[in-house]
Design a protein around this motif. Structure first.
Motif, PDB file in Angstrom:
ATOM      1  N   ILE A 124       0.845  -1.198   0.000  1.00 59.16           N
ATOM      2  CA  ILE A 124       0.000   0.000   0.000  1.00 59.16           C
ATOM      3  C   ILE A 124       0.881   1.249   0.000  1.00 59.16           C
ATOM      4  CG2 ILE A 124      -1.734   1.333   1.256  1.00 59.16           C
ATOM      5  CD1 ILE A 124      -2.756  -1.297   2.435  1.00 59.16           C
ATOM      6  N   SER A 125       1.948   1.218   0.813  1.00 60.19           N
ATOM      7  CA  SER A 125       2.820   2.393   0.929  1.00 60.19           C
ATOM      8  C   SER A 125       3.631   2.634  -0.343  1.00 60.19           C
ATOM      9  CB  SER A 125       3.768   2.227   2.123  1.00 60.19           C
ATOM     10  OG  SER A 125       4.691   1.172   1.909  1.00 60.19           O
ATOM     11  N   GLU A 126       3.838   1.580  -1.154  1.00 65.97           N
ATOM     12  CA  GLU A 126       4.628   1.719  -2.373  1.00 65.97           C
ATOM     13  C   GLU A 126       3.804   2.186  -3.564  1.00 65.97           C
ATOM     14  OE1 GLU A 126       6.418  -2.058  -3.093  1.00 65.97           O
ATOM     15  OE2 GLU A 126       7.742  -1.971  -1.346  1.00 65.97           O
ATOM     16  N   ILE A 127       2.491   1.996  -3.497  1.00 69.30           N
ATOM     17  CA  ILE A 127       1.622   2.300  -4.641  1.00 69.30           C
ATOM     18  C   ILE A 127       0.854   3.594  -4.377  1.00 69.30           C
ATOM     19  CG2 ILE A 127      -0.365   1.479  -5.979  1.00 69.30           C
ATOM     20  CD1 ILE A 127       0.642  -1.369  -5.459  1.00 69.30           C
ATOM     21  N   ASP A 128       0.963   4.537  -5.298  1.00 70.08           N
ATOM     22  CA  ASP A 128       0.334   5.845  -5.114  1.00 70.08           C
ATOM     23  C   ASP A 128      -1.176   5.815  -5.330  1.00 70.08           C
ATOM     24  OD1 ASP A 128       2.789   6.971  -4.581  1.00 70.08           O
ATOM     25  OD2 ASP A 128       3.197   7.422  -6.696  1.00 70.08           O
ATOM     26  N   SER A 129      -1.639   5.011  -6.283  1.00 71.30           N
ATOM     27  CA  SER A 129      -3.062   4.993  -6.621  1.00 71.30           C
ATOM     28  C   SER A 129      -3.848   4.135  -5.632  1.00 71.30           C
ATOM     29  CB  SER A 129      -3.246   4.450  -8.036  1.00 71.30           C
ATOM     30  OG  SER A 129      -2.734   3.136  -8.124  1.00 71.30           O
ATOM     31  N   PRO A 130      -5.195   4.284  -5.592  1.00 70.26           N
ATOM     32  CA  PRO A 130      -6.024   3.428  -4.735  1.00 70.26           C
ATOM     33  C   PRO A 130      -5.780   1.957  -5.065  1.00 70.26           C
ATOM     34  CG  PRO A 130      -7.317   5.250  -5.614  1.00 70.26           C
ATOM     35  CD  PRO A 130      -6.001   5.293  -6.324  1.00 70.26           C
ATOM     36  N   LEU A 131      -5.812   1.104  -4.035  1.00 70.10           N
ATOM     37  CA  LEU A 131      -5.438  -0.293  -4.221  1.00 70.10           C
ATOM     38  C   LEU A 131      -6.566  -1.229  -3.787  1.00 70.10           C
ATOM     39  CD1 LEU A 131      -3.073  -2.221  -4.983  1.00 70.10           C
ATOM     40  CD2 LEU A 131      -2.465  -2.232  -2.549  1.00 70.10           C
ATOM     41  N   ASP A 132      -7.006  -2.082  -4.715  1.00 72.71           N
ATOM     42  CA  ASP A 132      -7.911  -3.176  -4.385  1.00 72.71           C
ATOM     43  C   ASP A 132      -7.061  -4.384  -3.983  1.00 72.71           C
ATOM     44  OD1 ASP A 132     -10.053  -1.587  -5.103  1.00 72.71           O
ATOM     45  OD2 ASP A 132     -10.244  -2.434  -7.114  1.00 72.71           O
ATOM     46  N   VAL A 133      -7.503  -5.111  -2.961  1.00 80.41           N
ATOM     47  CA  VAL A 133      -6.683  -6.201  -2.418  1.00 80.41           C
ATOM     48  C   VAL A 133      -7.483  -7.498  -2.336  1.00 80.41           C
ATOM     49  CG1 VAL A 133      -5.544  -7.036  -0.323  1.00 80.41           C
ATOM     50  CG2 VAL A 133      -5.129  -4.707  -1.111  1.00 80.41           C
TER      51      VAL A 133
END
Length: 378
Positions: A124-133
């Motif tokens: 999450i901290s590495e990806i700038d865009s919203p993240l679906d998991v």
């Protein structure tokens, strides 16, 4: 189209549009006693997916709020500090101590939530865009009564939690807990069959009569009879249990030239190697007696063998299983090829098979782009 159905259709379009704008990460996680095994596929809209493999220390420690606030750690894929639901945790390499001993009766689900958040938090901290998991988690069959509870806790806390000094959040789409061995069961195509998994802490057998047989009620675990049982019967102590297990494994793969031998003098070598052989023989006698008395196992047409300790018992298994043993070599080669840049050892490849087969059910292989052909000038 009536008004209610019309609004539902519009809302579904909005949700689908929102999903298409989010990055998605599909995690496969196995919180093993010797290490947390992680497979991840991350895909950004309009881009080819990227796949990672992580082997993180299984160490974990709960700390006080004041201790947590005093920490000056940089979170990464190998270790982190995090907080959720009023509890504070150090996970991975940051939780390692000078002395390491596995608690053979520890229930894994107690720490599973913190370990999952440790891995997911880094992405999450590495990806700038919203993240679906999406998450597939492996736990022992004897913890099946807690599977639903664990899924709900992860789904609840992963939405937003403190990761280091920052608050991170994501959109959980799916969380599913699977019994260990479910990956092997999905691969099986000969029945009746058995699955033998050799871990650091335990040895587990699963007897399946047909394709409809469920893993959980057919699983039996020899708790504490993994590699650690050999260490307990080996008359020379290691301060770090996992280091000792690694040295013994390397020795088993190259007797007289392995990791243990490299540390010994010429005078010590024959004594300690003889002691190791005695310990192996003793532990295997107990295991093989139980297996030989298991009618379902002896009547199996195929025995699927896995776990990092399986190579350790290779010569013994050959006598017991004869031609029935299957170490899933095609799957191991696929893991090796998929993560070729990591140069995984045979043991590491074998340790990931069960998890890989479950993870691949939801994370289809990414498209491999081929370089454009070079035009020759005539």
């Amino acid at each position: 189209m009536n008004r209610d159905l019309g609004w539902r259709y519009i809302i579904s379009l909005i949700m689908e549009k929102r999903k298409s704008m989010n990055a998605i990460a599909k995690f496969g996680i196995d919180t093993g006693a010797s290490g947390n095994k992680v497979l991840v596929q991350t895909t950004h809209p309009g881009k080819v997916g990227v796949e990672d493999l992580i082997l993180q220390s299984s160490a974990i420690r709960k700390v006080t709020a004041s201790y947590y606030e005093s920490l000056n750690l940089v979170n990464n894929r190998q270790g982190s500090h995090l907080s959720f639901d009023g509890a504070h945790w150090i996970v991975g390499e940051y939780a390692e101590g000078a002395v390491r001993r596995t608690k053979v009766n520890r229930i894994k689900k107690h720490h599973a939530v913190a370990k999952v958040l440790s891995i997911v938090g880094q992405y999450i901290s590495e990806i700038d865009s919203p993240l679906d998991v999406e998450i597939d988690l492996m736990l022992p069959s004897n913890e099946a009564p807690y599977f639903r509870e664990t899924e709900e806790l992860i789904f609840k806390h992963i939405r937003s939690f403190q990761y280091g000094i920052d608050t991170v959040s994501c959109n959980p789409v799916r969380v599913q807990v699977h019994p260990e061995g479910a990956g092997f069961a999905s691969y099986a195509n000969v029945y009746p069959c058995s699955i033998l998994m050799f871990g650091h802490r335990d040895v587990t057998i699963i007897n399946l009569k047909d394709e409809q047989a469920n893993v959980v009620p057919n699983a039996y675990t020899w708790t504490g009879y993994g590699t650690i049982e050999i260490l307990r019967n080996f008359p020379f102590a290691f301060s770090n249990e996992l280091t000792g297990a690694k040295l013994l494994y390397e020795e088993a793969m190259a007797w007289g030239e392995g990791g243990l031998s490299a540390m010994l003098t010429e005078e010590e070598k024959p004594i300690k190697l003889a002691a190791l052989k005695e310990a192996k023989d003793l532990v295997w006698t107990d295991l093989s007696d139980d297996l030989a008395a298991d009618t379902d196992f002896m009547n199996s047409k195929r025995v699927y063998v896995g776990g990092g300790g399986s190579f350790f018992w290779g010569d013994y298994l050959a006598d017991l299983c004869q031609v029935k043993a299957d170490i899933l070599a095609p799957v191991r080669r696929e893991i090796k090829t998929t993560f070729a840049q990591l140069r995984l050892s045979l043991s590491q490849q074998q340790r990931f098979i069960d998890l890989y087969l479950i993870w691949r059910q939801h994370a289809a292989p990414v498209m491999q782009l081929q370089p454009a052909p070079v035009k020759e000038v005539v």
